[in-house]
Write an enzyme that holds these catalytic residues in place. Structure first.
Site, PDB file in Angstrom:
ATOM      1  N   ASP A 136       0.785  -1.051   0.046  1.00 27.65           N
ATOM      2  CA  ASP A 136      -0.170  -1.170   0.466  1.00 27.65           C
ATOM      3  C   ASP A 136       0.675   1.362  -0.493  1.00 27.65           C
ATOM      4  OD1 ASP A 136      -1.959  -1.956   0.528  1.00 27.65           O
ATOM      5  OD2 ASP A 136      -2.576  -0.786   2.418  1.00 27.65           O
ATOM      6  N   ASP A 137       0.037   2.157  -0.817  1.00 26.22           N
ATOM      7  CA  ASP A 137       0.689   3.835  -0.559  1.00 26.22           C
ATOM      8  C   ASP A 137       1.730   4.296  -1.089  1.00 26.22           C
ATOM      9  OD1 ASP A 137      -0.640   3.753   1.803  1.00 26.22           O
ATOM     10  OD2 ASP A 137       1.183   3.726   3.139  1.00 26.22           O
TER      11      ASP A 137
ATOM     12  N   HIS B 154      -5.575   3.245  -4.006  1.00 27.97           N
ATOM     13  CA  HIS B 154      -5.897   3.588  -3.195  1.00 27.97           C
ATOM     14  C   HIS B 154      -6.629   4.859  -3.206  1.00 27.97           C
ATOM     15  CE1 HIS B 154      -5.448   1.685   1.086  1.00 27.97           C
ATOM     16  NE2 HIS B 154      -3.649   2.675   1.322  1.00 27.97           N
TER      17      HIS B 154
ATOM     18  N   HIS C  56      -4.292   9.539  -0.485  1.00 29.97           N
ATOM     19  CA  HIS C  56      -4.633   8.634   1.131  1.00 29.97           C
ATOM     20  C   HIS C  56      -5.909   8.982   1.923  1.00 29.97           C
ATOM     21  CE1 HIS C  56      -3.237   6.508   3.814  1.00 29.97           C
ATOM     22  NE2 HIS C  56      -2.967   5.411   3.559  1.00 29.97           N
TER      23      HIS C  56
ATOM     24  N   HIS D 295       4.024  -2.455   3.211  1.00 25.75           N
ATOM     25  CA  HIS D 295       3.949  -0.493   2.991  1.00 25.75           C
ATOM     26  C   HIS D 295       4.970  -0.679   2.621  1.00 25.75           C
ATOM     27  CE1 HIS D 295       0.426  -1.064   5.471  1.00 25.75           C
ATOM     28  NE2 HIS D 295      -0.394  -0.259   5.323  1.00 25.75           N
TER      29      HIS D 295
END
Length: 207
Positions: free
Chosen positions: A33-34, A84, A88, A176
């Site tokens: 993620d991210d 995503h 964020h 992440h």
């Protein structure tokens, strides 16, 4: 404290969300993620390549806009990508209209680089029920194992001790590729990949 292993209660409350992949014998589904970010995502891709491991990257749209070449590398190396949000966003903290505009903005960023997808993961795992209803045309992917690599006070050994025993066939794992996670990710991911490769597991991308 957020648990490493997703409680069964969550799966019963939201059964339409994807918490794990059933019938996936000896397969683990790594997700990141991210990202993408230049400081970490290329390193992740290099580590995955050592094990012919495929993963799914839930990307933040503004990061894709900053480093489109890294995003294209993710695609070129046959990994999957997901939305995503563009910035964020925590779905519980913004109006629904703003939330969905942000999701669509991320879609555009991904599509400009050839990354059309119906996979979505809400940042922080937070959402409203009204948002889920509007997301019914997407595959909303949660997780069965949260590595907590972003918790800078944790040591890699603590993380590995927790996540290895709870990883099973069909598990969806969250790592992440962000700066907060760098220390733990660089120590945990190589050991995790090696351990489960030796145990005969494959690492697969979500479809």
């Amino acid at each position: 404290m957020v648990p490493y292993k997703t409680p069964e209660l969550f799966k019963r409350i939201w059964p339409k969300l994807h918490w794990q992949i059933s019938g996936a014998e000896k397969q683990i589904f790594l997700t990141f993620d991210d990202g993408p970010i230049p400081e970490l995502t290329p390193w992740v891709l290099d580590e995955l390549a050592k094990y012919n491991a495929k993963a799914t990257f839930f990307c933040v749209g503004e990061n894709v806009n900053r480093v489109p070449a890294i995003f294209k590398r993710i695609l070129n190396e046959d990994h999957a990508v997901g939305n995503h949000t563009h910035n964020h966003l925590n779905g519980r903290r913004v109006p629904n209209d703003q939330y969905f505009e942000n999701i669509e903005e991320c879609d555009l960023a991904l599509e400009r680089c050839g990354g059309k997808t119906n996979l979505f993961r809400p940042p922080y795992g937070r959402f409203r029920q009204s948002q889920l209803r509007r997301l019914s045309d997407r595959k909303v992917v949660m997780w069965s194992v949260l590595t907590k690599d972003y918790v800078m006070t944790l040591e890699p050994e603590q993380i590995l001790k927790q996540i290895i025993p709870i990883t099973k066939s069909g598990s969806i794992i969250v790592f992440h590729d962000n700066i907060k996670a760098e220390k733990n990710l660089k120590a945990v991911l190589p050991v995790y990949l090696s351990h489960f490769s030796k145990a005969g597991y494959q690492f697969s991308a979500l479809s």
